[in-house]
Structures are given as structure tokens and as C-alpha cells.
Design a protein around this motif. Structure first.
Motif, PDB file in Angstrom:
ATOM      1  N   LEU A 143       0.859  -1.176   0.000  1.00 43.67           N
ATOM      2  CA  LEU A 143       0.000   0.000   0.000  1.00 43.67           C
ATOM      3  C   LEU A 143       0.894   1.224   0.000  1.00 43.67           C
ATOM      4  CD1 LEU A 143      -2.886   1.220   0.164  1.00 43.67           C
ATOM      5  CD2 LEU A 143      -2.591   1.273   2.652  1.00 43.67           C
ATOM      6  N   GLU A 144       0.865   1.985  -1.089  1.00 41.98           N
ATOM      7  CA  GLU A 144       1.693   3.178  -1.205  1.00 41.98           C
ATOM      8  C   GLU A 144       0.830   4.333  -1.687  1.00 41.98           C
ATOM      9  OE1 GLU A 144       5.175   2.607  -3.529  1.00 41.98           O
ATOM     10  OE2 GLU A 144       6.029   1.153  -2.128  1.00 41.98           O
ATOM     11  N   SER A 145       1.167   5.531  -1.225  1.00 40.51           N
ATOM     12  CA  SER A 145       0.397   6.711  -1.600  1.00 40.51           C
ATOM     13  C   SER A 145       1.250   7.698  -2.372  1.00 40.51           C
ATOM     14  CB  SER A 145      -0.168   7.396  -0.355  1.00 40.51           C
ATOM     15  OG  SER A 145       0.889   7.901   0.446  1.00 40.51           O
ATOM     16  N   TYR A 146       0.593   8.512  -3.190  1.00 43.27           N
ATOM     17  CA  TYR A 146       1.278   9.595  -3.897  1.00 43.27           C
ATOM     18  C   TYR A 146       0.228  10.625  -4.296  1.00 43.27           C
ATOM     19  CZ  TYR A 146      -0.224   6.664  -7.842  1.00 43.27           C
ATOM     20  OH  TYR A 146      -0.966   5.902  -8.705  1.00 43.27           O
ATOM     21  N   MET A 147       0.677  11.869  -4.450  1.00 38.89           N
ATOM     22  CA  MET A 147      -0.236  12.970  -4.768  1.00 38.89           C
ATOM     23  C   MET A 147      -0.621  12.952  -6.249  1.00 38.89           C
ATOM     24  SD  MET A 147      -0.681  14.305  -1.894  1.00 38.89           S
ATOM     25  CE  MET A 147       0.076  14.427  -0.280  1.00 38.89           C
ATOM     26  N   VAL A 148      -1.831  13.391  -6.536  1.00 36.41           N
ATOM     27  CA  VAL A 148      -2.288  13.492  -7.922  1.00 36.41           C
ATOM     28  C   VAL A 148      -2.949  14.852  -8.140  1.00 36.41           C
ATOM     29  CG1 VAL A 148      -2.632  11.019  -8.265  1.00 36.41           C
ATOM     30  CG2 VAL A 148      -4.491  12.389  -7.340  1.00 36.41           C
ATOM     31  N   GLY A 149      -2.909  15.305  -9.366  1.00 32.58           N
ATOM     32  CA  GLY A 149      -3.636  16.517  -9.745  1.00 32.58           C
ATOM     33  C   GLY A 149      -3.156  17.787  -9.079  1.00 32.58           C
ATOM     34  N   GLY A 150      -1.924  17.795  -8.551  1.00 29.51           N
ATOM     35  CA  GLY A 150      -1.388  19.000  -7.940  1.00 29.51           C
ATOM     36  C   GLY A 150      -2.064  19.415  -6.658  1.00 29.51           C
ATOM     37  N   SER A 151      -2.746  18.466  -6.015  1.00 30.14           N
ATOM     38  CA  SER A 151      -3.458  18.799  -4.785  1.00 30.14           C
ATOM     39  C   SER A 151      -2.937  17.964  -3.627  1.00 30.14           C
ATOM     40  CB  SER A 151      -4.963  18.530  -4.963  1.00 30.14           C
ATOM     41  OG  SER A 151      -5.634  18.627  -3.731  1.00 30.14           O
ATOM     42  N   PHE A 152      -2.816  18.599  -2.457  1.00 27.92           N
ATOM     43  CA  PHE A 152      -2.374  17.874  -1.267  1.00 27.92           C
ATOM     44  C   PHE A 152      -3.514  17.070  -0.645  1.00 27.92           C
ATOM     45  CE2 PHE A 152       0.938  21.137  -1.455  1.00 27.92           C
ATOM     46  CZ  PHE A 152       2.069  20.347  -1.288  1.00 27.92           C
ATOM     47  N   THR A 153      -4.734  17.281  -1.090  1.00 28.13           N
ATOM     48  CA  THR A 153      -5.871  16.547  -0.534  1.00 28.13           C
ATOM     49  C   THR A 153      -6.282  15.374  -1.415  1.00 28.13           C
ATOM     50  OG1 THR A 153      -7.447  18.041  -1.620  1.00 28.13           O
ATOM     51  CG2 THR A 153      -6.757  18.584   0.625  1.00 28.13           C
ATOM     52  N   ALA A 154      -5.854  15.380  -2.691  1.00 27.74           N
ATOM     53  CA  ALA A 154      -6.209  14.285  -3.596  1.00 27.74           C
ATOM     54  C   ALA A 154      -5.082  13.259  -3.588  1.00 27.74           C
ATOM     55  CB  ALA A 154      -6.430  14.804  -5.010  1.00 27.74           C
ATOM     56  N   THR A 155      -5.186  12.278  -2.721  1.00 27.76           N
ATOM     57  CA  THR A 155      -4.154  11.260  -2.583  1.00 27.76           C
ATOM     58  C   THR A 155      -4.610   9.972  -3.244  1.00 27.76           C
ATOM     59  OG1 THR A 155      -3.441  12.199  -0.478  1.00 27.76           O
ATOM     60  CG2 THR A 155      -2.738   9.962  -0.974  1.00 27.76           C
ATOM     61  N   GLN A 156      -3.758   9.437  -4.116  1.00 30.28           N
ATOM     62  CA  GLN A 156      -4.057   8.169  -4.770  1.00 30.28           C
ATOM     63  C   GLN A 156      -3.221   7.081  -4.115  1.00 30.28           C
ATOM     64  OE1 GLN A 156      -5.160   8.329  -8.829  1.00 30.28           O
ATOM     65  NE2 GLN A 156      -3.931   6.569  -9.383  1.00 30.28           N
ATOM     66  N   PHE A 157      -3.782   5.902  -4.006  1.00 35.84           N
ATOM     67  CA  PHE A 157      -3.098   4.779  -3.384  1.00 35.84           C
ATOM     68  C   PHE A 157      -2.905   3.665  -4.402  1.00 35.84           C
ATOM     69  CE2 PHE A 157      -4.978   7.073   0.099  1.00 35.84           C
ATOM     70  CZ  PHE A 157      -4.024   7.003   1.096  1.00 35.84           C
ATOM     71  N   TYR A 158      -1.759   3.027  -4.295  1.00 37.71           N
ATOM     72  CA  TYR A 158      -1.408   1.893  -5.149  1.00 37.71           C
ATOM     73  C   TYR A 158      -1.318   0.672  -4.236  1.00 37.71           C
ATOM     74  CZ  TYR A 158       1.576  -1.032  -8.193  1.00 37.71           C
ATOM     75  OH  TYR A 158       2.097  -2.059  -8.952  1.00 37.71           O
ATOM     76  N   SER A 159      -1.968  -0.420  -4.601  1.00 41.37           N
ATOM     77  CA  SER A 159      -2.031  -1.566  -3.693  1.00 41.37           C
ATOM     78  C   SER A 159      -1.944  -2.899  -4.424  1.00 41.37           C
ATOM     79  CB  SER A 159      -3.334  -1.521  -2.889  1.00 41.37           C
ATOM     80  OG  SER A 159      -3.404  -2.612  -1.998  1.00 41.37           O
ATOM     81  N   ASP A 160      -1.275  -3.859  -3.778  1.00 38.03           N
ATOM     82  CA  ASP A 160      -1.266  -5.260  -4.203  1.00 38.03           C
ATOM     83  C   ASP A 160      -1.944  -6.076  -3.107  1.00 38.03           C
ATOM     84  OD1 ASP A 160       0.300  -4.608  -6.407  1.00 38.03           O
ATOM     85  OD2 ASP A 160       2.187  -5.169  -5.431  1.00 38.03           O
ATOM     86  N   ILE A 161      -2.811  -6.978  -3.510  1.00 40.74           N
ATOM     87  CA  ILE A 161      -3.417  -7.905  -2.561  1.00 40.74           C
ATOM     88  C   ILE A 161      -3.304  -9.321  -3.095  1.00 40.74           C
ATOM     89  CG2 ILE A 161      -5.072  -6.227  -1.633  1.00 40.74           C
ATOM     90  CD1 ILE A 161      -7.227  -7.593  -3.387  1.00 40.74           C
ATOM     91  N   GLU A 162      -3.372 -10.286  -2.210  1.00 42.64           N
ATOM     92  CA  GLU A 162      -3.386 -11.687  -2.613  1.00 42.64           C
ATOM     93  C   GLU A 162      -4.824 -12.096  -2.903  1.00 42.64           C
ATOM     94  OE1 GLU A 162      -1.492 -13.957   0.432  1.00 42.64           O
ATOM     95  OE2 GLU A 162       0.513 -13.184  -0.019  1.00 42.64           O
ATOM     96  N   GLY A 163      -5.015 -12.774  -4.040  1.00 41.06           N
ATOM     97  CA  GLY A 163      -6.345 -13.228  -4.398  1.00 41.06           C
ATOM     98  C   GLY A 163      -6.811 -12.693  -5.737  1.00 41.06           C
TER      99      GLY A 163
END
Length: 251
Positions: free
Chosen positions: A197-217
Motif C-alpha cells: 500500500l503506497e500513496s502519492y499525490m495526484v492533480g497537484g493537490s495535497f488533498t487528492a491522494t491516490q493509493f497503489y495496492s497489491d493484494i493476494e487473491g
């Protein structure tokens, strides 16, 4: 399979979208260096989908022009991701370093530099191709030094099944209190293991945080299905980037 070399990660993605290559192979993380810069930002925007993962053991060699001894080398070049993986060796030998666009390219440039006593960190294959002399092998700091690559295709394939499947997705949580905590609850209550689970900013906004995730299944597994349904309730956007078999080296 014929490899198509590209100078940038964006170039790799573009080669597939333009039809010059069938698949893209991109590094995402290294056990020593950590996350490969920019990759998690590029993947959601690429229009490509993950169909496999590969773990590649990274063995780093120090090479120089013929006639140059290890004691002659005071400076080396390599890709910026490779340099921290051999930092202890470089420090021990008093060798300074600088980043190159890529390690194989640095080896080619060194081969053309008459009289140079600089070195390059790269694969032994680069030394063979460009006629350089290997001065030291396996100079990486850690003997488990491994890079994880993702194999990507224009098409999302959810039909395959294996003993262990992985699902990778990106999501943006709604701007409400404890949204991420509540969104993650569905995976815990349904017994779904989240391996990244990792986060990074999108759209030049500090409130719009996108998350990248891997899960099993697999998304069709009932526990995963329920967890993703709960996640959707707390998100503005949820996109599955790939469903693929886990590499045997994952354990």
C-alpha cells in the motif's frame, strides 16, 4: 522474443501503445533501493495492464577499459538506481560516482573513451558486448539484491488462475474523516492479505491522494469481492491494473 530497447520508462509504455512492442517490462521495486521512482505514477496513466511479475536477481560488476586495474578506478558511472546498491563497495575503495541515463549505455560510452580510467557498474553482459574488463563481480551490498518487474499488456486478462493470484489496483479515497481506515477494514474483516500500500499525490493537490495496492487473491474470490465492494463505498475512483499469478520467488 525480440527485445525492443527504450531510453525511458515512458518510451517503454509508448512502444506498446504504438504497436512497436507487444509487451512492456518495467521495474517497480528493488529489495535494496526500494521503489523505482515515477513508476507508480506512470502505471495508472499508461493504459496497460499487469499480466505477470518477475523477480530478477541483480548481480553488479565493476568494469573498465582493458589495461585498467581496480586501483586505477577513482570514479564510476551507472544508472541512479544501481549506485546505492553497491554503496559499501564504492566507499570501501574510495570510488566516487555519478548517475548515468542507463548502465548499459554508460558501458558503451566508456568503451569509446580512449585512455579513460573510469569505471562502470553494470551487468557482466555489458562488459562482454562492449569489450570491457570486469574488475570485480557481485559488488552489490546485499546478496538478496532482487528487482521486481511487471510484465504489462494492452489487455486486462482476468481469466487465468493459479495457486496464488495477485490483484493490483489504484484508488482515491473520498475526502471524509477516517476514509482510508474504513476502506482498509474490508480487507481485514474478510481475511485478504494486502502486500503493498503506497500513496502519492495526484492533480497537484495535497488533498487528492491516490493509493497503489497489491493484494493476494482474485477479484472473483468471495472474500476479495466483498473487500473490494467495501472499498468502493469509500472511494471516488477504483481501477484494477492487473490480475496475475504470483512469482514463485515470492514464497
Amino acid at each position: 522474443m525480440i527485445p525492443v530497447p527504450c531510453t525511458t520508462f515512458e518510451g517503454v509504455i509508448r512502444a506498446v501503445k504504438d504497436g512497436r512492442a507487444d509487451l512492456a517490462m518495467l521495474p517497480v521495486e528493488n529489495t535494496t533501493y526500494g521503489r523505482v521512482a515515477d513508476i507508480h505514477r506512470l502505471l495508472p496513466e499508461s493504459g496497460l495492464h499487469i499480466i505477470a511479475e518477475a523477480f530478477v536477481r541483480v548481480r553488479i560488476a565493476l568494469m573498465a577499459r582493458p589495461g585498467v586495474k581496480l586501483s586505477d578506478v577513482k570514479h564510476v558511472r551507472a544508472h541512479m538506481v544501481l549506485l546505492p546498491q553497491a554503496r559499501s563497495f564504492l566507499d570501501a575503495h574510495g570510488i566516487t560516482f555519478e548517475a548515468a541515463a542507463d548502465s548499459a549505455g554508460a558501458a558503451e560510452e566508456l568503451a569509446l573513451a580512449d585512455g579513460s580510467t573510469e569505471g562502470v557498474l553494470a551487468s557482466e553482459v555489458a562488459a562482454d558486448i562492449h569489450g570491457l574488463k570486469v574488475l570485480a563481480r557481485d559488488v552489490e551490498d546485499l546478496d538478496h539484491n532482487t528487482t521486481r518487474f511487471l510484465l504489462m499488456s494492452p489487455d486486462l486478462d482476468m481469466s487465468r488462475r493459479a495457486e496464488k493470484m495477485l490483484t493490483t489496483f489504484v484508488f482515491e479515497v473520498r475526502n471524509i474523516p477516517a476514509a482510508l481506515y474504513k476502506a482498509m477494514g474490508g480487507f481485514a474483516t474478510n481475511g485478504v492479505n494486502m502486500t503493498k500500500l503506497e500513496s502519492y499525490m495526484v492533480g497537484g493537490s495535497f488533498t487528492a491522494t491516490q493509493f497503489y495496492s497489491d493484494i493476494e487473491g482474485h477479484p472473483d474470490d468471495p472474500p476479495v469481492q466483498r473487500a473490494l465492494e467495501e472499498l468502493r463505498y469509500f472511494t471516488n475512483e477504483l481501477d484494477i491494473l492487473g490480475v496475475y499469478p504470483a512469482h514463485p520467488g515470492r514464497g
